[in-house]
Every structure is written in C-alpha cells, then in structure tokens.
Enzyme design. Structure first.
Site, PDB file in Angstrom:
ATOM      1  N   THR A 142      50.863 -23.665 -17.890  1.00 53.81           N
ATOM      2  CA  THR A 142      50.110 -24.834 -17.439  1.00 53.81           C
ATOM      3  C   THR A 142      48.841 -25.050 -18.261  1.00 53.81           C
ATOM      4  O   THR A 142      48.275 -24.080 -18.798  1.00 53.81           O
ATOM      5  CB  THR A 142      49.730 -24.644 -15.945  1.00 53.81           C
ATOM      6  OG1 THR A 142      48.743 -25.601 -15.584  1.00 53.81           O
ATOM      7  CG2 THR A 142      49.149 -23.253 -15.672  1.00 53.81           C
ATOM      8  N   ASP A 143      48.386 -26.286 -18.288  1.00 58.25           N
ATOM      9  CA  ASP A 143      47.108 -26.599 -18.961  1.00 58.25           C
ATOM     10  C   ASP A 143      45.935 -25.911 -18.270  1.00 58.25           C
ATOM     11  O   ASP A 143      44.860 -25.756 -18.858  1.00 58.25           O
ATOM     12  CB  ASP A 143      46.873 -28.117 -19.017  1.00 58.25           C
ATOM     13  CG  ASP A 143      46.923 -28.823 -17.666  1.00 58.25           C
ATOM     14  OD1 ASP A 143      47.084 -28.151 -16.629  1.00 58.25           O
ATOM     15  OD2 ASP A 143      46.806 -30.067 -17.654  1.00 58.25           O
ATOM     16  N   GLU A 144      46.140 -25.496 -17.017  1.00 57.29           N
ATOM     17  CA  GLU A 144      45.015 -24.921 -16.264  1.00 57.29           C
ATOM     18  C   GLU A 144      44.516 -23.614 -16.852  1.00 57.29           C
ATOM     19  O   GLU A 144      43.413 -23.174 -16.550  1.00 57.29           O
ATOM     20  CB  GLU A 144      45.403 -24.712 -14.793  1.00 57.29           C
ATOM     21  CG  GLU A 144      45.759 -26.009 -14.134  1.00 57.29           C
ATOM     22  CD  GLU A 144      45.603 -25.991 -12.624  1.00 57.29           C
ATOM     23  OE1 GLU A 144      44.855 -25.148 -12.099  1.00 57.29           O
ATOM     24  OE2 GLU A 144      46.234 -26.835 -11.978  1.00 57.29           O
ATOM     25  N   TYR A 196      44.956 -19.218  -9.193  1.00 62.33           N
ATOM     26  CA  TYR A 196      46.279 -19.633  -9.692  1.00 62.33           C
ATOM     27  C   TYR A 196      46.287 -19.625 -11.218  1.00 62.33           C
ATOM     28  O   TYR A 196      47.157 -19.030 -11.864  1.00 62.33           O
ATOM     29  CB  TYR A 196      46.629 -21.022  -9.151  1.00 62.33           C
ATOM     30  CG  TYR A 196      47.687 -21.747  -9.971  1.00 62.33           C
ATOM     31  CD1 TYR A 196      49.015 -21.328  -9.955  1.00 62.33           C
ATOM     32  CD2 TYR A 196      47.342 -22.841 -10.776  1.00 62.33           C
ATOM     33  CE1 TYR A 196      49.976 -21.978 -10.718  1.00 62.33           C
ATOM     34  CE2 TYR A 196      48.298 -23.503 -11.539  1.00 62.33           C
ATOM     35  CZ  TYR A 196      49.612 -23.063 -11.512  1.00 62.33           C
ATOM     36  OH  TYR A 196      50.559 -23.699 -12.273  1.00 62.33           O
ATOM     37  N   LYS A 255      48.434 -17.390 -14.137  1.00 59.15           N
ATOM     38  CA  LYS A 255      49.293 -17.990 -15.173  1.00 59.15           C
ATOM     39  C   LYS A 255      48.813 -17.537 -16.563  1.00 59.15           C
ATOM     40  O   LYS A 255      49.629 -17.257 -17.445  1.00 59.15           O
ATOM     41  CB  LYS A 255      49.280 -19.515 -15.070  1.00 59.15           C
ATOM     42  CG  LYS A 255      49.882 -20.084 -13.795  1.00 59.15           C
ATOM     43  CD  LYS A 255      51.359 -19.770 -13.622  1.00 59.15           C
ATOM     44  CE  LYS A 255      52.241 -20.493 -14.609  1.00 59.15           C
ATOM     45  NZ  LYS A 255      53.691 -20.248 -14.288  1.00 59.15           N
TER      46      LYS A 255
HETATM   47  P1  NAD Z   1      57.071 -25.182  -6.901  1.00 62.63           P
HETATM   48  O1  NAD Z   1      56.040 -24.497  -6.069  1.00 62.63           O
HETATM   49  O2  NAD Z   1      57.546 -26.534  -6.492  1.00 62.63           O
HETATM   50  O3  NAD Z   1      58.371 -24.261  -7.032  1.00 62.63           O
HETATM   51  C1  NAD Z   1      58.306 -22.882  -7.255  1.00 62.63           C
HETATM   52  C2  NAD Z   1      59.682 -22.303  -6.969  1.00 62.63           C
HETATM   53  O4  NAD Z   1      59.632 -20.893  -7.281  1.00 62.63           O
HETATM   54  C3  NAD Z   1      60.123 -22.421  -5.516  1.00 62.63           C
HETATM   55  O5  NAD Z   1      61.464 -22.856  -5.446  1.00 62.63           O
HETATM   56  C4  NAD Z   1      59.988 -21.000  -4.968  1.00 62.63           C
HETATM   57  O6  NAD Z   1      60.908 -20.716  -3.920  1.00 62.63           O
HETATM   58  C5  NAD Z   1      60.273 -20.179  -6.217  1.00 62.63           C
HETATM   59  N1  NAD Z   1      59.677 -18.829  -6.173  1.00 62.63           N
HETATM   60  C6  NAD Z   1      58.412 -18.503  -5.807  1.00 62.63           C
HETATM   61  N2  NAD Z   1      58.251 -17.174  -5.888  1.00 62.63           N
HETATM   62  C7  NAD Z   1      59.424 -16.653  -6.333  1.00 62.63           C
HETATM   63  C8  NAD Z   1      59.865 -15.338  -6.635  1.00 62.63           C
HETATM   64  N3  NAD Z   1      59.051 -14.283  -6.493  1.00 62.63           N
HETATM   65  N4  NAD Z   1      61.134 -15.173  -7.067  1.00 62.63           N
HETATM   66  C9  NAD Z   1      61.975 -16.225  -7.196  1.00 62.63           C
HETATM   67  N5  NAD Z   1      61.607 -17.491  -6.919  1.00 62.63           N
HETATM   68  C10 NAD Z   1      60.341 -17.708  -6.496  1.00 62.63           C
HETATM   69  O7  NAD Z   1      56.445 -25.206  -8.378  1.00 62.63           O
HETATM   70  P2  NAD Z   1      56.603 -26.300  -9.534  1.00 62.63           P
HETATM   71  O8  NAD Z   1      55.577 -27.338  -9.351  1.00 62.63           O
HETATM   72  O9  NAD Z   1      58.026 -26.663  -9.667  1.00 62.63           O
HETATM   73  O10 NAD Z   1      56.155 -25.434 -10.793  1.00 62.63           O
HETATM   74  C11 NAD Z   1      57.106 -24.717 -11.576  1.00 62.63           C
HETATM   75  C12 NAD Z   1      56.390 -24.029 -12.702  1.00 62.63           C
HETATM   76  O11 NAD Z   1      55.694 -24.983 -13.490  1.00 62.63           O
HETATM   77  C13 NAD Z   1      55.334 -23.026 -12.229  1.00 62.63           C
HETATM   78  O12 NAD Z   1      55.407 -21.895 -13.066  1.00 62.63           O
HETATM   79  C14 NAD Z   1      54.019 -23.749 -12.419  1.00 62.63           C
HETATM   80  O13 NAD Z   1      52.996 -22.840 -12.702  1.00 62.63           O
HETATM   81  C15 NAD Z   1      54.337 -24.617 -13.627  1.00 62.63           C
HETATM   82  N6  NAD Z   1      53.564 -25.876 -13.753  1.00 62.63           N
HETATM   83  C16 NAD Z   1      53.588 -26.793 -12.749  1.00 62.63           C
HETATM   84  C17 NAD Z   1      52.904 -27.990 -12.904  1.00 62.63           C
HETATM   85  C18 NAD Z   1      52.923 -29.059 -11.836  1.00 62.63           C
HETATM   86  O14 NAD Z   1      52.279 -30.098 -11.998  1.00 62.63           O
HETATM   87  N7  NAD Z   1      53.674 -28.900 -10.768  1.00 62.63           N
HETATM   88  C19 NAD Z   1      52.184 -28.250 -14.075  1.00 62.63           C
HETATM   89  C20 NAD Z   1      52.185 -27.280 -15.088  1.00 62.63           C
HETATM   90  C21 NAD Z   1      52.894 -26.096 -14.914  1.00 62.63           C
HETATM   91  P1  TYD Z   2      46.842 -30.863  -7.398  1.00 59.50           P
HETATM   92  O1  TYD Z   2      48.010 -31.751  -7.192  1.00 59.50           O
HETATM   93  O2  TYD Z   2      46.545 -29.828  -6.373  1.00 59.50           O
HETATM   94  O3  TYD Z   2      47.006 -30.233  -8.847  1.00 59.50           O
HETATM   95  P2  TYD Z   2      45.955 -29.372  -9.729  1.00 59.50           P
HETATM   96  O4  TYD Z   2      44.912 -28.829  -8.858  1.00 59.50           O
HETATM   97  O5  TYD Z   2      46.856 -28.309 -10.243  1.00 59.50           O
HETATM   98  O6  TYD Z   2      45.470 -30.296 -10.786  1.00 59.50           O
HETATM   99  O7  TYD Z   2      45.532 -31.778  -7.536  1.00 59.50           O
HETATM  100  C1  TYD Z   2      45.424 -32.799  -8.496  1.00 59.50           C
HETATM  101  C2  TYD Z   2      44.015 -33.350  -8.419  1.00 59.50           C
HETATM  102  O8  TYD Z   2      43.836 -33.997  -7.158  1.00 59.50           O
HETATM  103  C3  TYD Z   2      42.938 -32.272  -8.473  1.00 59.50           C
HETATM  104  O9  TYD Z   2      41.801 -32.785  -9.172  1.00 59.50           O
HETATM  105  C4  TYD Z   2      42.579 -32.037  -7.018  1.00 59.50           C
HETATM  106  C5  TYD Z   2      42.786 -33.402  -6.410  1.00 59.50           C
HETATM  107  N1  TYD Z   2      43.221 -33.426  -4.987  1.00 59.50           N
HETATM  108  C6  TYD Z   2      42.530 -34.224  -4.054  1.00 59.50           C
HETATM  109  O10 TYD Z   2      41.551 -34.923  -4.390  1.00 59.50           O
HETATM  110  N2  TYD Z   2      42.964 -34.211  -2.769  1.00 59.50           N
HETATM  111  C7  TYD Z   2      44.030 -33.468  -2.361  1.00 59.50           C
HETATM  112  O11 TYD Z   2      44.377 -33.493  -1.144  1.00 59.50           O
HETATM  113  C8  TYD Z   2      44.725 -32.661  -3.329  1.00 59.50           C
HETATM  114  C9  TYD Z   2      45.889 -31.811  -2.923  1.00 59.50           C
HETATM  115  C10 TYD Z   2      44.282 -32.684  -4.628  1.00 59.50           C
END
Ligand code: NAD
Ligand code: TYD
Length: 350
Positions: A135-137, A161, A165
C-alpha cells in the site's frame, strides 16, 4: 515469469482479492486458482458469487478451489504446495482497516507480518514467485506541495496498519537480497469498486446515505486520497506478477487526488442528498495522514500499466452497484458491524 498455470491467492474472499478472482475468471480462465482465506469479518463467500468453489470448471474453463484457512498455518501451506505445485502466489490476505488497527494491532501483526512471512518461507522453499500486495500508506504522509512518492521514497508509516505492511515489505525485500526469493511488491493507492466492506470511506458513505444517515467526515475533511478503481489495481497486479522484475516495487496510483470533503459532496450529489444533511464532521482519526499520492511512472515504463477508469464514471458505477446490491451490504451492516459502528462512531461524535 512464464504465464502461471496454477496460482495461490490468499485473502481472495475479501474486497480486492475477490475482484482479482473475478478478473482472472474473465481474462485468464486458463489459470487454475486455489483461494486460501480465513473468512475474518472482512471475508465473504458471497463476494465469489457465480464462481464454483470446488474446482469444477466454469463455462470458460476457469477452475477455482476455495480453502478455508490461515496463511499462518505452516502445515496447511506445505500441504497445498505439494498438492497443487503453484507457480505463483498473490498475497491479499491482511487486516486492512486503519481505524481497527488503532483499536488493537495484535491481529495486524499476526496476519500482515507473521502470516506474510510464512508465505515468503514457503515460496522460497518451492522457488515460487510471490506477489506481495502492499500500500501507499507505507510511505507515510505527504504535504500538499510535495511531489508524489516514488518507489525510492523512504518508508515512514504513521499508523499500526501501515507499519505492519511496511514490515512485510522489508522482510520480503530482505528475503530477495539474502536468499534470492522471487518477490515483487505492488503498492497501490486507495481502491474503490464493487464488494468493498462498508467500513472503508466510500462504501460507508454511500450505504449511510442510502440508509438516510450522514457521512461521518473526520476532522476538517481536508485529507487527500488518490482513488484507484479496483479493476485497474487487479490488472496492475497481474502485470507485475507476470512481467515485473524480481526484487522490485511498483507503485500503482489512480491519478485522481480528492479531498475527503470534496468526495463526500460528490457522493451527496450522486445520491441526491443535500450536503447540509448528508455530511457530519466528527472527531479526527489520531495520526491521520494528510495526503497520499503516488508516482506510477515506473509501472507505466516497465509494465505498460496505466489506470483506465475515469473517476466520475467509476463513482457513478459504484453508487449503482451499492444501490443494486442492497442485500449484500444490509447483511453485513446488520451483524457484528453494527457494534463496530456504534463503538467507533459513537465515541467520535462529541
Ligand atoms: P479486505 O479486508 O477486504 O480483505 C482481506 C481478506 O483477507 C479477507 O477476505 C480476510 O478474510 C482475509 N484474511 C485476513 N486474515 C487472514 C489470514 N490470516 N489468513 C487468510 N486470510 C486472511 O482487504 P482488501 O481491501 O481487499 O485489501 C487486500 C490487500 O490490499 C491488503 O493486503 C491491503 O493491505 C492491500 N491494499 C488495500 C487497499 C484498499 O484500498 N483496500 C489499498 C492498498 C493496498
Ligand atoms: P479509509 O477508507 O479508512 O482508507 P485509508 O485510511 O486507508 O486511506 O479512509 C479514507 C479517507 O477517508 C481517510 O482520509 C479517512 C477518511 N474517513 C472519514 O473521513 N470518515 C470515515 O468514516 C472513514 C472510514 C474514513
């Protein structure tokens, strides 16, 4: 690497992982997939609707086998590798929500660091490519006048978090340097799209508006996020898996930087809600990163990747998806989620 025939996908019942499974079923049905997921609160088999779970082929010949389990389970991983002889692993499995990591980071350390490490070990043993989804985070926050992060930017994660990562990224790169692990890392910006769990900002905002509630905007709403459609991310992950150089990191950014307050207003407009009623400012998240933005020129140059979705169309489609799939999110919002919501937002509203 040569095109993979058999892939292990972890976390494939979550948001991005399930979109990746759907992506493969459409565009690369020749790849056989084993999907290992623990089904935490964020995992949902309904995300895989239309895809057989038992390895029986779809009309296009796509085979997908679901395995309920934990990436920390060394014995299970060993068995799966012997049985399926994977030639690639894509690790989506994670605890993924910043706010939950602020309430307690144990599970984040276990899955995001120790679990990812188990995958590194087993991939090294079997000489198998690992695509670590990051992630960019991990870069921390940017000030408004700073240029976007490149892959060379220092890692300065600012919430638990992001720190877990970053730890996994560094372990993976150390395994590349020390032992020659065939690993590629993608770091994407904030994803949006179908089937995102409604704890994240966009689906939470949309489902709140659909239920007649306001969008809780943290702080002043001036924080900026760069939005990437999940399909663009899935394509980028596939390209990095199949064309990426071992030991390299690829940023996958969505180009569209938007302040949260601006995003909240756009969603109100799309749903026909007066922003005066539809937006409520709540107490800020501690350590809330001000801005994320990625320089994705390396992915363009080396992988030929660029995002294709345009944000306005993406948001329209997103709202349509949540309108049309009310059953999916109502079921989530009526369960454990309700307690989480009350606990988290109850205390934010002074
Ligand atoms: P999500 O929370 O929707 O899904 C995570 C999945 O992992 C779930 O199905 C959960 O059951 C499974 N899981 C959790 N712990 C586990 C374990 N110990 N063993 C097996 N399975 C397990 O997450 P997401 O948003 O789909 O993110 C997926 C990946 O992408 C993550 O690694 C996250 O860090 C990364 N990511 C997400 C975003 C975003 O905007 N959502 C952005 C950048 C990177
Ligand atoms: P989020 O979806 O939690 O992703 P991330 O923290 O990984 O960027 O949040 C996106 C942005 O929205 C972040 O700046 C936090 C803000 N946010 C709110 O303002 N209200 C909310 O209820 C949530 C969940 C996030």
């Amino acid at each position: 690497m040569a095109l993979p025939r058999t892939l292990l996908i972890t976390g494939g019942a979550g948001f991005i992982g399930s979109n990746f499974v759907h992506f493969l079923s459409h565009f690369h049905p020749e790849v056989q997939v084993v999907n290992l997921d623990k089904l935490t609160y964020a995992g949902n088999l309904k995300n895989l609707e239309g895809i057989p779970l038992d390895g029986s082929p779809t009309p296009a010949g796509f085979r997908h086998t679901f395995v309920h389990g934990d990436i920390q389970d060394r014995r299970l991983l060993a068995e799966l590798f012997v049985r399926y002889r994977f030639d690639g692993v894509v690790n989506f499995a994670a605890e993924s929500h910043v706010d939950r990591s602020l309430q307690g980071a144990d599970e984040f350390i276990r899955t995001n660091v120790l679990g990812a490490h188990e995958l590194m070990r087993v991939c090294l043993e079997h000489r198998c490519r690992l695509l670590q989804v990051s992630t960019d985070e991990v870069y921390g926050q940017l000030m408004p006048d700073e240029p976007p992060f490149t892959e060379e930017s220092p890692l300065r994660p600012r919430n638990p978090y992001a720190a877990t990562k970053a730890a996994a990224d560094l372990m993976a790169l150390s395994y590349f340097e020390s032992f020659g692990l065939d690993v590629v890392i993608t770091r994407s910006s904030n994803n949006y799209g179908p089937r995102q769990f409604p704890e994240k900002f966009l689906p939470l905002a949309i489902t709140n508006l659909l239920e007649g509630r306001a969008i809780p905007v943290y702080g002043t709403g001036e924080n900026v996020r760069e939005w990437l459609h999940v399909e663009d991310n899935c394509r980028g992950i596939w390209m990095a898996l199949t064309r990426g150089r071992s030991g390299e990191v690829y940023n996958l950014g969505g180009r569209d930087e938007v302040q949260n307050i601006e995003m909240a207003r756009r969603l109100c407009e799309l749903l026909g809600v007066d922003p005066e009623q539809g937006i409520r400012f709540v107490r800020d998240r501690p350590g809330h990163d001000l801005r994320y933005a990625l320089d994705s020129s390396k992915a363009k140059r080396e992988l030929g990747w660029e995002p294709q979705w345009e944000l306005s169309r993406g948001l329209e489609e997103l709202v349509r998806w949540y309108r049309e799939n009310e059953e999916w999110w109502q079921e989530i919002r009526s369960g454990e989620y309700r307690k989480y919501y009350e606990r988290h937002y109850g205390e934010k509203i002074d």
